[in-house]
Design a protein around this motif. Structure first.
Motif, PDB file in Angstrom:
ATOM      1  N   GLU A  52       0.826  -1.216   0.000  1.00 12.46           N
ATOM      2  CA  GLU A  52       0.000   0.000   0.000  1.00 12.46           C
ATOM      3  C   GLU A  52       0.855   1.259   0.000  1.00 12.46           C
ATOM      4  OE1 GLU A  52      -0.921   0.293   4.803  1.00 12.46           O
ATOM      5  OE2 GLU A  52      -2.420  -0.576   3.474  1.00 12.46           O
ATOM      6  N   ASN A  53       2.136   1.131   0.377  1.00 13.05           N
ATOM      7  CA  ASN A  53       3.088   2.256   0.341  1.00 13.05           C
ATOM      8  C   ASN A  53       3.829   2.341  -0.985  1.00 13.05           C
ATOM      9  OD1 ASN A  53       2.419   2.832   3.017  1.00 13.05           O
ATOM     10  ND2 ASN A  53       4.035   1.496   3.795  1.00 13.05           N
ATOM     11  N   ASN A  54       3.334   1.609  -1.993  1.00 15.17           N
ATOM     12  CA  ASN A  54       3.907   1.626  -3.337  1.00 15.17           C
ATOM     13  C   ASN A  54       5.339   1.086  -3.380  1.00 15.17           C
ATOM     14  OD1 ASN A  54       2.820   2.119  -5.891  1.00 15.17           O
ATOM     15  ND2 ASN A  54       4.106   3.929  -6.162  1.00 15.17           N
ATOM     16  N   LYS A  55       5.608   0.106  -2.522  1.00 13.42           N
ATOM     17  CA  LYS A  55       6.896  -0.598  -2.533  1.00 13.42           C
ATOM     18  C   LYS A  55       6.676  -1.971  -3.160  1.00 13.42           C
ATOM     19  CE  LYS A  55       9.299   2.298   0.144  1.00 13.42           C
ATOM     20  NZ  LYS A  55      10.679   2.696   0.097  1.00 13.42           N
ATOM     21  N   VAL A  56       7.661  -2.449  -3.865  1.00 10.95           N
ATOM     22  CA  VAL A  56       7.601  -3.767  -4.487  1.00 10.95           C
ATOM     23  C   VAL A  56       8.320  -4.751  -3.575  1.00 10.95           C
ATOM     24  CG1 VAL A  56       8.106  -5.115  -6.560  1.00 10.95           C
ATOM     25  CG2 VAL A  56       7.665  -2.654  -6.753  1.00 10.95           C
ATOM     26  N   ILE A  57       7.698  -5.911  -3.393  1.00  9.74           N
ATOM     27  CA  ILE A  57       8.286  -6.930  -2.518  1.00  9.74           C
ATOM     28  C   ILE A  57       9.226  -7.817  -3.331  1.00  9.74           C
ATOM     29  CG2 ILE A  57       7.806  -8.926  -1.066  1.00  9.74           C
ATOM     30  CD1 ILE A  57       5.229  -7.562  -0.255  1.00  9.74           C
ATOM     31  N   PHE A  58      10.429  -7.970  -2.798  1.00  7.05           N
ATOM     32  CA  PHE A  58      11.453  -8.818  -3.392  1.00  7.05           C
ATOM     33  C   PHE A  58      11.969  -9.775  -2.331  1.00  7.05           C
ATOM     34  CE2 PHE A  58      11.603  -4.839  -5.745  1.00  7.05           C
ATOM     35  CZ  PHE A  58      11.661  -5.258  -7.058  1.00  7.05           C
ATOM     36  N   VAL A  59      12.609 -10.840  -2.793  1.00 13.45           N
ATOM     37  CA  VAL A  59      13.332 -11.731  -1.898  1.00 13.45           C
ATOM     38  C   VAL A  59      14.775 -11.822  -2.366  1.00 13.45           C
ATOM     39  CG1 VAL A  59      11.352 -13.075  -1.125  1.00 13.45           C
ATOM     40  CG2 VAL A  59      12.572 -13.792  -3.166  1.00 13.45           C
ATOM     41  N   LYS A  60      15.659 -11.875  -1.404  1.00 14.65           N
ATOM     42  CA  LYS A  60      17.092 -12.022  -1.676  1.00 14.65           C
ATOM     43  C   LYS A  60      17.448 -13.453  -1.342  1.00 14.65           C
ATOM     44  CE  LYS A  60      21.010  -9.150  -0.730  1.00 14.65           C
ATOM     45  NZ  LYS A  60      21.601  -8.166   0.191  1.00 14.65           N
ATOM     46  N   GLN A  61      18.084 -14.146  -2.292  1.00 13.02           N
ATOM     47  CA  GLN A  61      18.473 -15.534  -2.018  1.00 13.02           C
ATOM     48  C   GLN A  61      19.672 -15.942  -2.863  1.00 13.02           C
ATOM     49  OE1 GLN A  61      15.271 -18.289  -2.770  1.00 13.02           O
ATOM     50  NE2 GLN A  61      14.786 -17.409  -4.734  1.00 13.02           N
ATOM     51  N   TYR A  62      20.372 -16.919  -2.351  1.00 20.59           N
ATOM     52  CA  TYR A  62      21.554 -17.452  -3.032  1.00 20.59           C
ATOM     53  C   TYR A  62      21.114 -18.402  -4.130  1.00 20.59           C
ATOM     54  CZ  TYR A  62      26.155 -19.509  -3.736  1.00 20.59           C
ATOM     55  OH  TYR A  62      27.339 -19.928  -4.283  1.00 20.59           O
ATOM     56  N   VAL A  71      18.517 -10.663  -6.027  1.00 14.02           N
ATOM     57  CA  VAL A  71      17.258 -10.101  -5.544  1.00 14.02           C
ATOM     58  C   VAL A  71      16.233 -10.360  -6.637  1.00 14.02           C
ATOM     59  CG1 VAL A  71      16.063  -7.986  -4.895  1.00 14.02           C
ATOM     60  CG2 VAL A  71      18.433  -8.367  -4.138  1.00 14.02           C
ATOM     61  N   GLU A  72      15.113 -11.001  -6.258  1.00 13.00           N
ATOM     62  CA  GLU A  72      14.114 -11.414  -7.239  1.00 13.00           C
ATOM     63  C   GLU A  72      12.710 -11.156  -6.715  1.00 13.00           C
ATOM     64  OE1 GLU A  72      14.729 -15.534  -8.548  1.00 13.00           O
ATOM     65  OE2 GLU A  72      16.714 -15.440  -7.631  1.00 13.00           O
ATOM     66  N   VAL A 143      15.602 -17.086   2.484  1.00 14.25           N
ATOM     67  CA  VAL A 143      15.386 -15.815   1.804  1.00 14.25           C
ATOM     68  C   VAL A 143      15.331 -14.668   2.802  1.00 14.25           C
ATOM     69  CG1 VAL A 143      14.112 -16.922  -0.092  1.00 14.25           C
ATOM     70  CG2 VAL A 143      12.851 -15.907   1.818  1.00 14.25           C
ATOM     71  N   GLU A 144      15.631 -13.488   2.300  1.00 13.14           N
ATOM     72  CA  GLU A 144      15.488 -12.252   3.056  1.00 13.14           C
ATOM     73  C   GLU A 144      14.482 -11.384   2.307  1.00 13.14           C
ATOM     74  OE1 GLU A 144      18.103  -8.242   3.875  1.00 13.14           O
ATOM     75  OE2 GLU A 144      19.165 -10.147   3.709  1.00 13.14           O
ATOM     76  N   LEU A 145      13.510 -10.853   3.009  1.00 12.29           N
ATOM     77  CA  LEU A 145      12.479 -10.022   2.422  1.00 12.29           C
ATOM     78  C   LEU A 145      12.962  -8.587   2.262  1.00 12.29           C
ATOM     79  CD1 LEU A 145       9.429 -10.116   1.606  1.00 12.29           C
ATOM     80  CD2 LEU A 145       8.943  -9.291   3.910  1.00 12.29           C
ATOM     81  N   LEU A 146      12.687  -8.010   1.090  1.00 14.33           N
ATOM     82  CA  LEU A 146      13.013  -6.605   0.827  1.00 14.33           C
ATOM     83  C   LEU A 146      11.781  -5.917   0.266  1.00 14.33           C
ATOM     84  CD1 LEU A 146      16.376  -7.069  -1.137  1.00 14.33           C
ATOM     85  CD2 LEU A 146      16.136  -6.480   1.265  1.00 14.33           C
TER      86      LEU A 146
END
Length: 180
Positions: A52-62, A71-72, A143-146
């Motif tokens: 809702e804050n106009n951010k896109v959710i990504f995950v960081k993983q090896y 980051v995907e 994964v790490e959430l971004l």
């Protein structure tokens, strides 16, 4: 000209957890024969998730195949006979802790048609709800959430931290829709 290659013989080489590999002998359009190494994949989904804050959710993983961390956008393999929409929600929940009841189909595309039949179904949602209890990741998944603005994501593309086709496509798609 008819470009179709007729399969003369197909031999399974490997049956794995994620992919299968087969070697096909084919007749070419000119009548000659050749071999084709083909990776069979059940398909995958990816989700463009916007908060809702106009951010896109990504995950960081090896990614072992690349020997680097990327980051995907959230994504994952479809299970046998699982509709892509269900896979999309499942992967969103497992990887991000969010869920949605409102997915919009964006498109689908083949990842590497020269040697693989993998297709990715791409969905979008901007109606996210944080799960009360986070779902478990696969036992071998870390994964790490971004949550990033589109500008921040574009910087990661330039730095090659975002370096896969589905995520680059998602960023271009959001830009084409006028997201800033």
């Amino acid at each position: 000209m008819n470009f179709e290659e007729k399969t003369v013989h197909s031999k399974k080489i490997y049956d794995g957890k994620v992919i299968n590999l087969q070697l096909d002998e084919v007749t070419l359009p000119n009548g000659k024969t050749s071999s084709r190494e083909i990776v069979k994949h059940p398909g995958a989904v990816a989700v463009i998730a916007v908060t809702e804050n106009n951010k896109v959710i990504f995950v960081k993983q090896y990614r072992k195949a690349l020997e680097k961390t990327l980051v995907e956008i959230p994504a994952g393999k479809m299970e046998k006979d699982e509709p892509p929409e269900l896979t999309a929600v499942r992967e969103l929940e497992e990887e991000t802790g969010y869920t949605t009841e409102h997915l919009s189909f964006v498109t689908s595309f083949y990842t590497s048609p020269g040697f693989a039949d993998e297709i990715i179904y791409l969905y979008e949602t901007n109606q996210l709800k944080l799960l009360e209890e986070k779902k478990a990741l696969d036992e071998d998944e870390f994964v790490e959430l971004l949550e990033l603005s589109l500008t921040e994501a574009e910087e990661l593309v330039r730095d090659q931290q975002i370096h896969d086709a589905k995520t680059a496509f998602a960023i271009q798609y959001l830009k084409s829709k006028g997201m800033k």
